[in-house]
Motif scaffolding. Structure first.
Motif, PDB file in Angstrom:
ATOM      1  N   UNK A 171     -51.146  -1.904   6.425  1.00 62.01           N
ATOM      2  CA  UNK A 171     -50.794  -0.563   6.871  1.00 62.01           C
ATOM      3  C   UNK A 171     -50.639   0.352   5.662  1.00 62.01           C
ATOM      4  N   UNK A 172     -50.522   1.652   5.943  1.00 65.67           N
ATOM      5  CA  UNK A 172     -50.290   2.687   4.944  1.00 65.67           C
ATOM      6  C   UNK A 172     -51.386   2.685   3.873  1.00 65.67           C
ATOM      7  N   UNK A 173     -52.608   2.920   4.307  1.00 71.21           N
ATOM      8  CA  UNK A 173     -53.710   2.969   3.352  1.00 71.21           C
ATOM      9  C   UNK A 173     -53.560   4.179   2.432  1.00 71.21           C
ATOM     10  N   UNK A 174     -53.879   3.965   1.156  1.00 67.16           N
ATOM     11  CA  UNK A 174     -53.791   5.055   0.193  1.00 67.16           C
ATOM     12  C   UNK A 174     -54.925   4.900  -0.817  1.00 67.16           C
ATOM     13  N   UNK A 175     -55.098   5.902  -1.652  1.00 65.12           N
ATOM     14  CA  UNK A 175     -56.149   5.920  -2.656  1.00 65.12           C
ATOM     15  C   UNK A 175     -55.586   6.316  -4.027  1.00 65.12           C
ATOM     16  N   UNK A 176     -54.306   5.981  -4.240  1.00 64.15           N
ATOM     17  CA  UNK A 176     -53.614   6.412  -5.450  1.00 64.15           C
ATOM     18  C   UNK A 176     -53.773   5.456  -6.614  1.00 64.15           C
ATOM     19  N   UNK A 177     -54.245   4.219  -6.346  1.00 64.26           N
ATOM     20  CA  UNK A 177     -54.428   3.272  -7.438  1.00 64.26           C
ATOM     21  C   UNK A 177     -53.099   2.813  -8.010  1.00 64.26           C
ATOM     22  N   UNK A 178     -53.053   2.416  -9.293  1.00 62.39           N
ATOM     23  CA  UNK A 178     -54.209   2.341 -10.193  1.00 62.39           C
ATOM     24  C   UNK A 178     -55.056   1.103  -9.929  1.00 62.39           C
ATOM     25  N   UNK A 179     -56.363   1.243 -10.117  1.00 62.44           N
ATOM     26  CA  UNK A 179     -57.307   0.157  -9.923  1.00 62.44           C
ATOM     27  C   UNK A 179     -58.044  -0.071 -11.240  1.00 62.44           C
ATOM     28  N   UNK A 180     -58.090  -1.301 -11.764  1.00 64.87           N
ATOM     29  CA  UNK A 180     -58.799  -1.569 -13.026  1.00 64.87           C
ATOM     30  C   UNK A 180     -60.283  -1.239 -12.907  1.00 64.87           C
ATOM     31  N   UNK A 181     -60.852  -0.759 -13.995  1.00 68.38           N
ATOM     32  CA  UNK A 181     -62.277  -0.420 -14.019  1.00 68.38           C
ATOM     33  C   UNK A 181     -63.134  -1.660 -13.783  1.00 68.38           C
ATOM     34  N   UNK A 182     -64.179  -1.503 -12.979  1.00 66.47           N
ATOM     35  CA  UNK A 182     -65.099  -2.592 -12.705  1.00 66.47           C
ATOM     36  C   UNK A 182     -64.662  -3.518 -11.586  1.00 66.47           C
ATOM     37  N   UNK A 183     -63.504  -3.260 -10.965  1.00 66.15           N
ATOM     38  CA  UNK A 183     -62.998  -4.116  -9.898  1.00 66.15           C
ATOM     39  C   UNK A 183     -63.476  -3.584  -8.556  1.00 66.15           C
ATOM     40  N   UNK A 184     -64.100  -4.450  -7.768  1.00 64.66           N
ATOM     41  CA  UNK A 184     -64.613  -4.071  -6.451  1.00 64.66           C
ATOM     42  C   UNK A 184     -63.472  -4.175  -5.442  1.00 64.66           C
ATOM     43  N   UNK A 185     -62.968  -3.054  -4.995  1.00 66.72           N
ATOM     44  CA  UNK A 185     -61.830  -3.006  -4.083  1.00 66.72           C
ATOM     45  C   UNK A 185     -62.297  -2.488  -2.730  1.00 66.72           C
ATOM     46  N   UNK A 186     -61.981  -3.237  -1.683  1.00 69.34           N
ATOM     47  CA  UNK A 186     -62.366  -2.839  -0.340  1.00 69.34           C
ATOM     48  C   UNK A 186     -61.441  -1.760   0.223  1.00 69.34           C
ATOM     49  N   UNK A 187     -60.190  -1.741  -0.242  1.00 65.32           N
ATOM     50  CA  UNK A 187     -59.222  -0.764   0.252  1.00 65.32           C
ATOM     51  C   UNK A 187     -57.879  -0.973  -0.408  1.00 65.32           C
ATOM     52  N   UNK A 188     -57.067   0.058  -0.398  1.00 67.01           N
ATOM     53  CA  UNK A 188     -55.723   0.004  -0.965  1.00 67.01           C
ATOM     54  C   UNK A 188     -54.719   0.300   0.140  1.00 67.01           C
ATOM     55  N   UNK A 189     -53.685  -0.538   0.226  1.00 63.42           N
ATOM     56  CA  UNK A 189     -52.679  -0.405   1.267  1.00 63.42           C
ATOM     57  C   UNK A 189     -51.293  -0.516   0.641  1.00 63.42           C
ATOM     58  N   UNK A 190     -50.361   0.111   1.278  1.00 60.31           N
ATOM     59  CA  UNK A 190     -48.997   0.102   0.765  1.00 60.31           C
ATOM     60  C   UNK A 190     -48.077  -0.876   1.457  1.00 60.31           C
ATOM     61  N   UNK A 191     -48.504  -1.500   2.558  1.00 62.38           N
ATOM     62  CA  UNK A 191     -47.602  -2.376   3.310  1.00 62.38           C
ATOM     63  C   UNK A 191     -48.384  -3.492   3.982  1.00 62.38           C
TER      64      UNK A 191
END
Length: 588
Positions: free
Chosen positions: A556-576
């Motif tokens: 739940x609580x999808x966000x796009x705030x990162x931080x995400x390391x460079x070169x990492x394939x991320x399907x999605x970011x969630x807070x919960x």
């Protein structure tokens, strides 16, 4: 735009309104179906019974009573005497399986703290659609009604047991431990007031296994009274007797296991109570060294940094007559009464030293007090940091004007994160800032698992220097128990590891949850026992996933705030992450 904080009363009101709408919809559907079946009656009589939805569901939920009420029962239209007859009613086809529905209702009731009266009212309505559901809320929650409450040590007392409390955890990890494995148990003893309008308080004995993965502490014993237990020996008697038996070894699922106490986590008053020693404001109040305190300006101070340390052997022989009030309640067990009672940095550092520093800057002597203009600017700067604080922090920074309402986590955040930045901009005295940075550097080392053991001696030097300079800046009359105790923290870190391993934070969080289990002032200990039995059943009815050790649920609580390391394939970011069947929410 700043997110509005919704108070708990508003959330409860919204939940009640939502439940009212659901119940009203169920009642309307019920009346419609029941009316259609009554029209097919040969005599044409109107036999429909309408459930009165105006009986104030809100009052039932707020009352939170454990008393059982009788609710009107409805005749189900699908009760055909002929089992082979065809029915056009869709009510006979349940959407959920009975067992699955029971678990969902049970989890929902425990998650939102639904009272037994409100849950029984809901079950009486749902029975029309799901006849296999029980009528009484205590049946679906498996509430334990057979328990013993003793009148002892000045109040009511119930003993759950060490083995009974950790049995569920042992069943989950028994395949991963070897034969003759030694379990290490960390215990916590502290008092907690239940109400603001009365002196009723509880004193639980909490346990946490530190040698194996364990989610949260368990309750081993529970005392409830108007004051703390009047005898530490009687209060701890059952615990010590069982501990001595488990130390000798016990068999569980074909393996021989042993148990020993790793550490006892208490604040200063509770530690003095369970060890039967002088309080922390006494002349011989330090439980780590033999230094005699000095009474200066109506407070007990400990200015020396090189006093002789106390030992377990001398304590067991009662050699410290000026320090001990009597024999130890743990006599006969293998607990070291000095070395296995570490100083808790949550109370000592966060609520002790850091809070003292801030209060001296805000309300202390004029020589160290900050001006109102500087304090206001610092407070505004703290508020501006709120949007930039990651969601991993439980609380956001707030004004120094609310210092009396700050929690331990806020003092910790100020010491380790926001404090060095804020003070570098507004603290004009370089000496005061450097003194604060000595404390910041030492605690940052001791709290880091990778640095604590390697740089422990360096942290010792930093803390001794901090205490010495603290006395020079703020006066020796302010080197009280908490400030003096800083020089003993590195010794505890050398024995147990980083400060987070001997912290009271997980136990304080569990105490907060226990307080919420009390719904009314009558018989609080009985309410806690029953609520804990319901949670134990809910946790054991569906075991966690064996491969991952965690029953995964929904993100739940999808966000796009990162931080995400460079070169990492991320399907999605969630807070919960909601975990199933465990009533837990993991904040990512």
């Amino acid at each position: 735009m700043e997110t509005r904080v919704v108070c708990s009363s508003t959330l409860r009101r919204r939940a009640r309104r939502g439940l009212d709408r659901i119940l009203q919809q169920i009642t309307n559907d019920y009346n419609t179906v029941l009316g259609e079946n009554c029209n097919m009656d040969e005599e044409g009589e109107d036999t429909a019974y309408t459930v009165n939805m105006d009986t104030s569901v809100n009052e039932d939920m707020d009352r939170g009573s454990d008393e059982q009420m009788d609710f009107p029962q409805c005749n189900r239209p699908d009760s055909d005497p002929d089992p082979d007859s065809d029915s056009d009613s869709d009510l006979s086809n349940d959407v959920f399986e009975p067992s699955s529905l029971r678990e969902k209702i049970c989890n929902w009731a425990l998650t939102f703290g639904i009272s037994l009266v409100a849950l029984s009212a809901l079950l009486s309505i749902l029975q029309f659609y799901h006849p296999d559901l029980p009528k009484d809320a205590r049946t679906i929650l498996k509430t334990d009604t057979r328990y013993t409450v003793q009148n002892k040590v000045g109040g009511q007392y119930h003993y759950f047991g060490i083995f009974s409390s950790i049995k569920r955890t042992l069943s989950q990890i028994i395949d991963s431990v070897t034969d003759c494995f030694t379990l290490k148990l960390q215990i916590n003893i502290d008092g907690l007031p239940l109400f603001k309008s009365s002196g009723v308080q509880i004193w639980p004995i909490l346990g946490l296994l530190v040698s194996v993965p364990m989610k949260e502490p368990v309750v081993i014993a529970l005392f409830c009274g108007m004051n703390k237990p009047n005898s530490a020996n009687e209060f701890l008697k059952d615990f010590v007797v069982e501990l001595q038996q488990l130390e000798k070894g016990f068999d569980f699922n074909g393996k021989r296991l042993f148990l020993k106490v790793d550490s006892v986590i208490c604040d200063a008053p509770a530690r003095a109570f369970v060890k039967c020693i002088k309080p922390h404001n006494g002349y011989y109040g330090c439980d780590k060294c033999v230094q005699r305190g000095q009474y200066v300006n109506r407070r007990m101070t400990f200015p020396s940094n090189n006093s002789m340390l106390r030992t377990d052997e001398s304590f067991a022989c009662e050699a410290y007559e000026d320090h001990q009030n009597g024999p130890s309640p743990f006599h006969g067990s293998n607990i070291g009464m000095v070395t296995q009672f570490p100083l808790d940095y949550m109370h000592l550092v966060c609520l002790g030293v850091v809070r003292k520093l801030l209060l001296m800057w805000l309300r202390g002597p004029l020589t160290v007090r900050l001006s109102a203009n500087v304090v206001n600017r610092m407070s505004e700067h703290m508020k501006k940091l709120r949007p930039d604080i990651p969601i991993e922090f439980a609380r956001k920074p707030r004004s120094f004007r609310e210092i009396d309402r700050w929690k331990a986590t806020e003092f910790r955040q100020f010491l380790l994160y926001t404090g060095p930045v804020i003070l570098s901009l507004y603290l004009e005295s370089t000496t005061m800032y450097n003194n604060f940075m000595l404390l910041f550097s030492a605690i940052s080392i001791l709290i880091n698992p990778d640095l604590a053991l390697s740089y422990c001696q360096y942290a010792q030097t930093l803390l001794e220097t901090f205490v010495k300079h603290f006395g020079e800046i703020y006066g020796n009359e302010n080197i009280v128990y908490n400030v003096h105790g800083l020089i003993h923290l590195p010794l505890d870190v050398q024995q147990f590891g980083s400060l987070d391993r001997i912290s009271a934070f997980p136990f304080e969080n569990h105490l907060r949850k226990m307080k919420k289990l009390v719904r009314k002032p009558e018989r609080p200990i009985a309410q806690i026992i029953r609520r804990l039995s319901e949670k134990r059943f809910a946790g054991t009815c569906t075991p966690p996933d064996q491969d991952s050790g965690l029953a995964l649920g929904s993100l739940k609580k999808q966000h796009f705030d990162g931080p995400v390391p460079d070169g990492l394939d991320v399907q999605g970011q969630y807070g919960q992450l909601d975990t199933l069947h465990t009533h837990s929410v993991l904040t990512c």
